[in-house]
Design a protein around this motif. Structure first.
Motif, mmCIF file in Angstrom:
data_model
loop_
_atom_site.group_PDB
_atom_site.id
_atom_site.type_symbol
_atom_site.label_atom_id
_atom_site.label_comp_id
_atom_site.label_asym_id
_atom_site.label_seq_id
_atom_site.Cartn_x
_atom_site.Cartn_y
_atom_site.Cartn_z
ATOM 1 N N THR A 44 -8.465 34.778 40.074
ATOM 2 C CA THR A 44 -9.402 34.751 39.005
ATOM 3 C C THR A 44 -10.401 33.795 38.544
ATOM 4 O OG1 THR A 44 -7.854 36.506 38.273
ATOM 5 C CG2 THR A 44 -9.748 35.871 36.675
ATOM 6 N N THR A 298 -5.898 43.878 42.778
ATOM 7 C CA THR A 298 -6.211 43.577 41.633
ATOM 8 C C THR A 298 -7.544 44.018 41.110
ATOM 9 O OG1 THR A 298 -7.099 41.590 40.003
ATOM 10 C CG2 THR A 298 -6.991 41.265 42.541
ATOM 11 N N GLY A 301 -10.166 41.485 39.676
ATOM 12 C CA GLY A 301 -10.710 40.563 40.662
ATOM 13 C C GLY A 301 -11.660 41.488 41.547
#
Length: 350
Positions: A44, A298, A301
């Motif tokens: 991230t 994710t 992300g």
């Protein structure tokens, strides 16, 4: 008489279902859950760093145009459509699948929702049709893959060709203009809420729901389990086929929502809508940290990946760079971003 030890008692199928398939991949990972969390944070932060660099480049090369409020709203609005598609793609890839038909499904849903017959029912007719068509296409993908035994690549490739062909047949190659004022008004500045376009709010809502589903529900854990080891998930009591059906339905739903957003943004329906969305969505998800082989995904992300790509496109457009240069630079940035992440992740392992 001695009583059996409490640890020997049966704990029930639910605990096995949730813990069994997902525990195996974690045990192979050095450092356990804490290392996984560290990796996610590093990914991230890496993407945030790339995005910050791009913003700095845009601010230096075209400070007046790039940093203008209207341009920033445009970036977020353009990211919203492909962003919703990417949320659905993230779930599919996390499960170990792939969906090459998302762009074609967006096109089909957008043109079906903008026919004259559909527009007679106003705002609700357009929105409902777009979502239903997306769900129907996703259902076909899911049935072919989950119960028909087809490889996701082949099934969704067939849907790509079929949906594009049907979209072309519906429009006869012509642009279908939207005449419903309530739909068109959503794209106007007067409809912005505290300076935020409605499409961005829709994207944010889909992102939040997607994050909660993937990270805080049994459905999300089962998705990760199926992607990590489908056979282990089946032995743990998960209905793998049904789970895959639901995932492609979810992808179709996201495409239907994106189709409606694209209709609002462009004010029309075209058979060329959603062109190459599948490549952009897959690239954004992979750069964001979703594992192409499945087992890890994710949402945060993926959203950052979408913002990176959209910002790149905007910067190149403001600097009047040709489309071929844009594609070359975008490819180079994709490779650079992945290499940076791999390097930082190796550092996190040590």
């Amino acid at each position: 008489m001695t009583q059996p030890a409490p640890s020997a008692q049966h704990n029930g199928p639910d605990k096995g279902t949730l813990a069994g398939p997902s525990a195996a991949p974690a045990s192979k990972t050095r450092g356990g859950p804490r290392a996984l969390g560290l990796r996610a944070d590093v990914r991230t932060l890496s993407l945030l760093g790339v995005l910050a660099v791009l913003v700095a480049v845009g601010g230096v090369t075209e400070p007046d145009a790039f940093l203008d409020t209207g341009n920033l709203q445009l970036i977020l609005t353009q990211a919203s459509v492909i962003g919703v598609v990417t949320v659905g793609m993230t779930f599919v890839i996390t499960s170990g699948g792939i969906d090459l038909s998302v762009g074609a499904m967006v096109a089909l849903a957008s043109v079906w929702a903008t026919t004259l017959a559909t527009q007679e029912y106003g705002f609700a007719g357009i929105a409902f049709t777009a979502v239903i068509v997306g769900l129907a296409a996703g259902l076909v993908n899911g049935v072919l893959i989950a119960y028909g035994g087809m490889v996701p690549f082949i099934a969704t490739l067939a849907m790509l060709a079929s949906a594009r062909g049907l979209a072309l047949q519906i429009t006869d190659g012509k642009t279908q203009m939207v005449t419903v004022e309530s739909v068109l008004d959503l794209g106007l500045p007067d409809s912005y809420l505290l300076g935020i376009p409605p499409l961005v709010i829709m994207f944010a809502a889909v992102t939040v729901v997607g994050w909660l589903v993937l990270n805080r529900t049994t459905f999300g854990r089962r998705t990760v389990a199926v992607g990590g080891n489908a056979e282990a998930a089946r032995l743990a009591g998960i209905d793998v086929r049904r789970q895959r059906l639901y995932l492609y339905l979810l992808s179709g739903l996201c495409c239907g929502i994106a189709a409606f957003m694209l209709v609002v943004l462009s004010g029309s329906g075209q058979n060329t809508n959603g062109n190459l969305y599948e490549l952009d969505a897959i690239a954004a998800a992979i750069i964001g940290g979703t594992l192409l082989s499945g087992g890890r995904g994710t949402i945060v992300g993926s959203v950052l990946g979408v913002l990176v790509f959209t910002t790149i496109t905007n910067i190149f457009a403001l600097n009047n760079l040709q489309s071929d240069v844009q594609q070359i630079a975008k490819g180079a940035i994709i490779v650079a971003a992945v290499l940076v992440q791999r390097r930082t992740l190796r550092g996190a392992d040590t």
